[in-house]
Design an enzyme around this catalytic site. Sequence first.
Site, PDB file in Angstrom:
ATOM      1  N   HIS A   1      32.303  -0.772 -21.054  1.00 16.41           N
ATOM      2  CA  HIS A   1      31.849   0.543 -21.530  1.00 16.41           C
ATOM      3  C   HIS A   1      32.830   1.632 -21.068  1.00 16.41           C
ATOM      4  O   HIS A   1      32.445   2.753 -20.759  1.00 16.41           O
ATOM      5  CB  HIS A   1      30.446   0.802 -20.948  1.00 16.41           C
ATOM      6  CG  HIS A   1      29.524   1.628 -21.796  1.00 16.41           C
ATOM      7  ND1 HIS A   1      28.370   1.134 -22.348  1.00 16.41           N
ATOM      8  CD2 HIS A   1      29.554   2.937 -22.163  1.00 16.41           C
ATOM      9  CE1 HIS A   1      27.731   2.087 -22.994  1.00 16.41           C
ATOM     10  NE2 HIS A   1      28.439   3.200 -22.911  1.00 16.41           N
TER      11      HIS A   1
ATOM     12  N   ARG B   1      32.066   3.231 -17.618  1.00 16.45           N
ATOM     13  CA  ARG B   1      31.042   4.282 -17.531  1.00 16.45           C
ATOM     14  C   ARG B   1      29.692   3.733 -17.104  1.00 16.45           C
ATOM     15  O   ARG B   1      28.733   4.474 -16.984  1.00 16.45           O
ATOM     16  CB  ARG B   1      30.921   4.968 -18.899  1.00 16.45           C
ATOM     17  CG  ARG B   1      32.208   5.603 -19.350  1.00 16.45           C
ATOM     18  CD  ARG B   1      32.222   5.925 -20.834  1.00 16.45           C
ATOM     19  NE  ARG B   1      31.516   7.129 -21.179  1.00 16.45           N
ATOM     20  CZ  ARG B   1      32.024   8.352 -21.060  1.00 16.45           C
ATOM     21  NH1 ARG B   1      33.233   8.518 -20.591  1.00 16.45           N
ATOM     22  NH2 ARG B   1      31.322   9.406 -21.413  1.00 16.45           N
TER      23      ARG B   1
HETATM   24  C1  LIG Z   1      32.633  10.028 -24.503  1.00 16.43           C
HETATM   25  C2  LIG Z   1      32.213   8.600 -24.647  1.00 16.43           C
HETATM   26  C3  LIG Z   1      30.947   8.309 -25.140  1.00 16.43           C
HETATM   27  C4  LIG Z   1      30.539   6.980 -25.286  1.00 16.43           C
HETATM   28  N1  LIG Z   1      29.306   6.702 -25.834  1.00 16.43           N
HETATM   29  C5  LIG Z   1      28.948   5.413 -26.051  1.00 16.43           C
HETATM   30  C6  LIG Z   1      27.711   5.099 -26.689  1.00 16.43           C
HETATM   31  O1  LIG Z   1      26.927   5.982 -27.057  1.00 16.43           O
HETATM   32  N2  LIG Z   1      27.400   3.775 -26.860  1.00 16.43           N
HETATM   33  C7  LIG Z   1      28.246   2.777 -26.459  1.00 16.43           C
HETATM   34  O2  LIG Z   1      27.951   1.596 -26.648  1.00 16.43           O
HETATM   35  N3  LIG Z   1      29.438   3.060 -25.872  1.00 16.43           N
HETATM   36  C8  LIG Z   1      29.795   4.331 -25.660  1.00 16.43           C
HETATM   37  N4  LIG Z   1      31.010   4.606 -25.076  1.00 16.43           N
HETATM   38  C9  LIG Z   1      31.895   3.501 -24.685  1.00 16.43           C
HETATM   39  C10 LIG Z   1      32.865   3.139 -25.815  1.00 16.43           C
HETATM   40  O3  LIG Z   1      32.196   2.565 -26.903  1.00 16.43           O
HETATM   41  C11 LIG Z   1      33.921   2.125 -25.327  1.00 16.43           C
HETATM   42  O4  LIG Z   1      33.272   0.981 -24.827  1.00 16.43           O
HETATM   43  C12 LIG Z   1      34.840   2.690 -24.255  1.00 16.43           C
HETATM   44  O5  LIG Z   1      35.198   4.026 -24.546  1.00 16.43           O
HETATM   45  C13 LIG Z   1      36.100   1.828 -24.139  1.00 16.43           C
HETATM   46  O6  LIG Z   1      36.882   2.205 -23.056  1.00 16.43           O
HETATM   47  P1  LIG Z   1      38.173   3.180 -23.165  1.00 16.43           P
HETATM   48  O7  LIG Z   1      37.624   4.541 -23.451  1.00 16.43           O
HETATM   49  O8  LIG Z   1      38.781   3.072 -21.801  1.00 16.43           O
HETATM   50  O9  LIG Z   1      39.027   2.660 -24.270  1.00 16.43           O
HETATM   51  C14 LIG Z   1      31.417   5.920 -24.908  1.00 16.43           C
HETATM   52  C15 LIG Z   1      32.686   6.240 -24.421  1.00 16.43           C
HETATM   53  C16 LIG Z   1      33.091   7.548 -24.294  1.00 16.43           C
HETATM   54  C17 LIG Z   1      34.480   7.838 -23.787  1.00 16.43           C
END
Ligand SMILES: Cc1cc2nc3c(=O)[nH]c(=O)nc-3n(C[C@H](O)[C@H](O)[C@H](O)COP(=O)(O)O)c2cc1C
Length: 391
Positions: free
Chosen positions: A286, A289
């Site tokens: 994720h 996060r």
């Molecule tokens: C601002 C932000 C919001 C995100 N919101 C979601 C979400 O609502 N649902 C989800 O499955 N992943 C969410 N993600 C994770 C992304 O789908 C993805 O797994 C992640 O950004 C990949 O890592 P990277 O940003 O280092 O490439 C979010 C990521 C970011 C940066």
Amino acid sequence: MTDLSTPATTDPALRADPAESAEAALRADAAGPTMYPQESGFAALGEIRDLALQQLSPDVVDYLEGGAGAEATLRANRTAFDRWAIRPRPMSGVSAPATATSFLGIPLAAPLLTAPFGGDGLFHDGGHLAVARANAACGTASIVPEAGSYSYERVAEEAPRAARIAQLHPFDHFGERAARAKRAGYSALCVTVDCPTAGFRVRNRVNRFNPDLGYFAGNNEGADAPQVAEMFERLLGLSAPAWDWARLAEAAGRCGLPWIAKGVLTAEAAERAIEAGACALVVSNHGARQLDPAPASLDALPEVAEAAAGRVEIAFDSGVRTGADVFTALALGADVVLLGRLAVYGLAAGGEVGVRRTVELVVEELRTVMMLAGVASVGELGPRDVLRRPR
Ligand SMILES: Cc1cc2nc3c(=O)[nH]c(=O)nc-3n(C[C@H](O)[C@H](O)[C@H](O)COP(=O)(O)O)c2cc1C
């Protein structure tokens, strides 16, 4: 005309209207041959990120850039890539490397999709509408988030060819949301399995981050404000009943769409997801996060790919920042890569045009690296194309 060869971060024209300047970056240089394109508002991904971070308020930058806990996973996602090198193959005879592929039957000009990210309107008014239009222009596809600023239906109307996968959480409204996605023409669901509660995001806590919840409520159209607030209480709390694989298998089995399990980092989770009926896995933490410290996504990829043993398709995200990173992930077992923060940088820097340019630069670098490594098509990539660096 503005000299767009000036770095994006210092060019006042870019700051004034990044989309217009980025559009100029897409036009061919008419002045005759040069070593590198000169009319280049966005010549490299780093310029796009720099401009994106300048456009956003400090608390939104922290929401975007931050990870959970002590951010050990965030750092590990990058250092994991540093441990790999690409095996050079001089005089391979390979030219014009091919990037076309497909994922769950969705044709892709390159092995890339944009990751689902919620709160997209915080980064640019166009949000996922702009992301999907960019994907349509590039021949790639969007995973449209449940917690986005625009509804599944609205994004699908905007760019039906790109808006092919709808992301959702395994919460009580799963059946209703899945049915909506199906009616709107999506061909698969992406179920986020690593988020029974939001990660412990220290930067947002310190900032008392308090965005307008409407940016996350595109799929709650018609719902009243208390209902939206309740959804967030649930996501940010620890007491709502969390689903298990059996409950997901039952609910997903009834929805009549293939589904992807997003957030798999171990052979055990891969096995459980496949048993529950997943048609694909996203190897992902994720973007660091959620659980911290967690395994770097790239470190987990070989284990998950081996466990899946070709039974399901594999997507990868977390820490991807270059076309070379995409090459490494494909070599270590991914079929496609999701662009997370990279896509957000493009969106914040220039809306549709910024995302388009981001995808183009990733593909251009991927193709360059493929040629230097003697790999003719993305389907041929495998572990023999990368080397673990000596410690
Ligand atoms: C601002 C932000 C919001 C995100 N919101 C979601 C979400 O609502 N649902 C989800 O499955 N992943 C969410 N993600 C994770 C992304 O789908 C993805 O797994 C992640 O950004 C990949 O890592 P990277 O940003 O280092 O490439 C979010 C990521 C970011 C940066």
